[in-house]
Design an enzyme around this catalytic site. Structure first.
Site, PDB file in Angstrom:
ATOM      1  N   SER A 111     -29.892  10.098 -48.971  1.00  0.00           N
ATOM      2  CA  SER A 111     -29.915  11.529 -48.675  1.00  0.00           C
ATOM      3  C   SER A 111     -29.724  12.337 -49.950  1.00  0.00           C
ATOM      4  CB  SER A 111     -28.805  11.879 -47.681  1.00  0.00           C
ATOM      5  OG  SER A 111     -28.756  13.272 -47.448  1.00  0.00           O
ATOM      6  N   HIS A 119     -19.815  18.851 -50.067  1.00  0.00           N
ATOM      7  CA  HIS A 119     -20.955  19.284 -49.245  1.00  0.00           C
ATOM      8  C   HIS A 119     -20.536  19.330 -47.770  1.00  0.00           C
ATOM      9  CE1 HIS A 119     -24.907  19.224 -47.322  1.00  0.00           C
ATOM     10  NE2 HIS A 119     -25.412  19.613 -48.490  1.00  0.00           N
ATOM     11  N   LYS A 131     -22.783   7.077 -48.131  1.00  0.00           N
ATOM     12  CA  LYS A 131     -24.152   6.777 -48.553  1.00  0.00           C
ATOM     13  C   LYS A 131     -24.194   6.586 -50.071  1.00  0.00           C
ATOM     14  CE  LYS A 131     -26.737   9.068 -44.824  1.00  0.00           C
ATOM     15  NZ  LYS A 131     -27.478   7.880 -44.360  1.00  0.00           N
TER      16      LYS A 131
END
Length: 219
Positions: A111, A119, A131
């Site tokens: 991503s 974020h 991730k």
């Protein structure tokens, strides 16, 4: 070439399976629910049960495959450990078994903004953080890899041109899931895609470039 797709019945994984199948590439879809997969995936695609949290099932699923495309991801839930287990530990397990199976290339769907700890998406149990940790593990695994970081994912088709840049240079934008699938599959055929992190979005006003040019432009 024979491809194993992890997360094959997911919203993006389905497009990856369809793109591989359309190109005539032997494809094995690894799913947790075989019956569900039969109703979602194209005829002629081999379906095998497997779970990234069960390494034994991964070893079986990888047998005879030469490349892996991983589009797994934790589903929204109240489980605070979901992203850590699926996005990080699951990818770690798959990478470990892929290395044992002598997989030639591992394509991971990640991503945008994984490096941005604050974020808003990290409010979902640190999904981007995990991730990012998965990316780090893959890069040090010894496998040949391509990490694809798409922007916001859209299910509706789009003819917008793909914009591809290096890691941590794109921070907004979106792209159709079928566009992500094309980039992931194309990465298997582009020498310039190997051992790179690429960020992708799509824009109607962007210049159209072929995939060889797009991957080559990313340092």
């Amino acid at each position: 070439m024979k491809a194993l797709v992890a997360g094959a019945t997911g919203k993006t994984g389905r497009y990856i399976v369809e793109e591989l199948h359309r190109r005539g590439i032997a494809t094995r879809a690894m799913v947790r629910d075989v019956d569900k997969a039969k109703g979602l995936l194209p005829e002629g695609v081999e379906i095998v049960r497997g779970d990234v949290l069960e390494p034994t099932s991964l070893a079986i699923a990888l047998t005879g495959c030469t490349v892996v495309l991983c589009a797994t991801g934790a589903a929204p839930s109240l489980d605070p450990f979901g992203p850590m287990r699926v996005d990080y530990e699951g990818t770690q397990n798959l990478a470990n078994e892929a290395q044992k199976a002598n997989i030639q290339q591992f394509v991971l769907v990640s991503s945008l903004c994984v490096s941005q700890f604050f974020h808003p998406l990290n409010l979902f149990w640190l999904i981007l953080y995990w991730k990012g940790k998965a990316e780090e593990y893959l890069k040090t695994s010894g496998l040949t890899y391509t990490i694809v970081r798409p922007g916001g994912l859209r299910s509706e088709p789009s003819e917008d041109a793909v914009v591809m840049q290096a890691a941590d240079t794109l921070f907004d934008g979106s792209i159709a899931r079928e566009g992500v699938a094309r980039v992931c599959v194309e990465a298997l055929f582009q020498e310039a895609a190997r051992n790179k992190v690429v960020e992708i979005v799509a824009r109607p006003d962007a210049p159209r470039k072929d995939y060889a040019e797009l991957f080559a432009a990313v340092a």
